[in-house]
Motif scaffolding. Sequence first.
Motif, PDB file in Angstrom:
ATOM      1  N   ILE A  31      15.668 -31.499 -54.631  1.00  0.00           N
ATOM      2  CA  ILE A  31      14.504 -30.705 -55.024  1.00  0.00           C
ATOM      3  C   ILE A  31      14.268 -30.902 -56.511  1.00  0.00           C
ATOM      4  O   ILE A  31      15.137 -30.587 -57.335  1.00  0.00           O
ATOM      5  CB  ILE A  31      14.732 -29.216 -54.723  1.00  0.00           C
ATOM      6  CG1 ILE A  31      15.166 -29.013 -53.265  1.00  0.00           C
ATOM      7  CG2 ILE A  31      13.479 -28.400 -55.025  1.00  0.00           C
ATOM      8  CD1 ILE A  31      15.670 -27.598 -52.968  1.00  0.00           C
ATOM      9  N   GLN A  59      10.757 -27.260 -44.882  1.00  0.00           N
ATOM     10  CA  GLN A  59      11.188 -28.585 -45.318  1.00  0.00           C
ATOM     11  C   GLN A  59      12.529 -28.965 -44.701  1.00  0.00           C
ATOM     12  O   GLN A  59      12.720 -30.079 -44.204  1.00  0.00           O
ATOM     13  CB  GLN A  59      11.311 -28.619 -46.844  1.00  0.00           C
ATOM     14  CG  GLN A  59      10.011 -28.437 -47.585  1.00  0.00           C
ATOM     15  CD  GLN A  59       9.168 -29.694 -47.597  1.00  0.00           C
ATOM     16  OE1 GLN A  59       9.693 -30.800 -47.623  1.00  0.00           O
ATOM     17  NE2 GLN A  59       7.857 -29.531 -47.559  1.00  0.00           N
ATOM     18  N   PHE A  61      18.977 -32.884 -49.435  1.00  0.00           N
ATOM     19  CA  PHE A  61      17.642 -32.579 -49.929  1.00  0.00           C
ATOM     20  C   PHE A  61      17.682 -32.465 -51.451  1.00  0.00           C
ATOM     21  O   PHE A  61      18.426 -31.646 -51.989  1.00  0.00           O
ATOM     22  CB  PHE A  61      17.133 -31.280 -49.309  1.00  0.00           C
ATOM     23  CG  PHE A  61      16.931 -31.365 -47.820  1.00  0.00           C
ATOM     24  CD1 PHE A  61      15.706 -31.735 -47.295  1.00  0.00           C
ATOM     25  CD2 PHE A  61      17.980 -31.103 -46.945  1.00  0.00           C
ATOM     26  CE1 PHE A  61      15.519 -31.828 -45.925  1.00  0.00           C
ATOM     27  CE2 PHE A  61      17.804 -31.196 -45.572  1.00  0.00           C
ATOM     28  CZ  PHE A  61      16.568 -31.560 -45.058  1.00  0.00           C
ATOM     29  N   VAL A  87      12.213 -33.412 -52.130  1.00  0.00           N
ATOM     30  CA  VAL A  87      11.369 -32.227 -51.948  1.00  0.00           C
ATOM     31  C   VAL A  87      10.742 -31.909 -53.296  1.00  0.00           C
ATOM     32  O   VAL A  87      11.449 -31.624 -54.268  1.00  0.00           O
ATOM     33  CB  VAL A  87      12.184 -31.017 -51.440  1.00  0.00           C
ATOM     34  CG1 VAL A  87      11.280 -29.805 -51.290  1.00  0.00           C
ATOM     35  CG2 VAL A  87      12.876 -31.335 -50.125  1.00  0.00           C
TER      36      VAL A  87
END
Length: 351
Positions: free
Chosen positions: A259, A336, A257, A302
């Motif tokens: 971000i 998420q 992920f 994200v």
Amino acid sequence: MIDYGMEFHNVDHLEDVEGMGGKKLCRFPRDLSRSLGVAGNRNARFRADRAHGCELRFVTESKYFDVALTAVEQDIDVLIYKGDLLHKKEVLKAGVCTVLHVEDPPVYEIVNKNMLTGKQFAPWIWRIQFGMNGAIYFHYIDTYESTLRPPNKEEKPAVLWAAYGSSITCGSVTNLYSNSYINQAAVTAGWDVMNKGLSGSCLCEREVADYLSELSVDVLSLEIGVNMVLFFDEKEACKRVEYLLEALKKSRARDIFVIDMFPNKGLIALDQDSAYYRHYRSFKEIVRQAVLKVGDHRFHLVKGEEILKDFTYLSTDLLHPSDNGHIRMGANLADQLTGRGKGVLQHERAI
């Protein structure tokens, strides 16, 4: 790592330091941490040794135990858990060896302890969790001739997550580290998290990228951008982000992920020529394009505003979230992580 009959969670190694008693808990390999930074910011070289998110984990049949610890640089909060339940909070005074005496909760004698199983840890595991902004030295643990062992695989969450990022990932400026957004997200998801944040020093160095790619974890998260704003132009930031993501294609993680920058003062700066204003926008686009370019289905972008949804999450420095902000961010991030990570193994123990 396992040593002294315990698990040292989020600890790469225990280090002997000349002139100091005990063993220093280090989150990164020494050769790596001592190589980090650029001319204007080499703070990662000491922040890599800060113990936030490190835990001592063990199981003992003893009704009580002593553990001797020293905090260096600043006083450090210690949260003692039994399984998922908070037992008590202690404070280690900087520069003083402190012996914590811990006893089994008396109420455990009159309840069915097996019913205390939660989302993360078996209820008989002791966890000693360290807070922000200092180093920890371990001296000894004494269970008074009783058993001592590390937790086994079945007693911990099935999903192991490593989180790289800035001081926000490290937990600044929470009053309790347990309120940090990655810790809150891990509790909500029922995962285990290792904090690999570098406060003020998340510069996406090649050495860090290569290190993260070799971690044996199920999930990686990368909170990137904000610490590069004052040190790099768009070209250099792009080169570093692209190398980081390309290196992580070698990772065995099921999901990664990425971000981008959380909303901060750069979003509303009056001076539109300032680095904070310009780079807030351009660095977010760099991260977005890099995720699209990487061409690997395990990578998920994200957006920072999906996690930190408005300025009420922040403290008055307009950069770091408050405790309340971190807690809300943790809930948003957990959504998420568990909703978009299609390859991630879900795990929850039945009560």
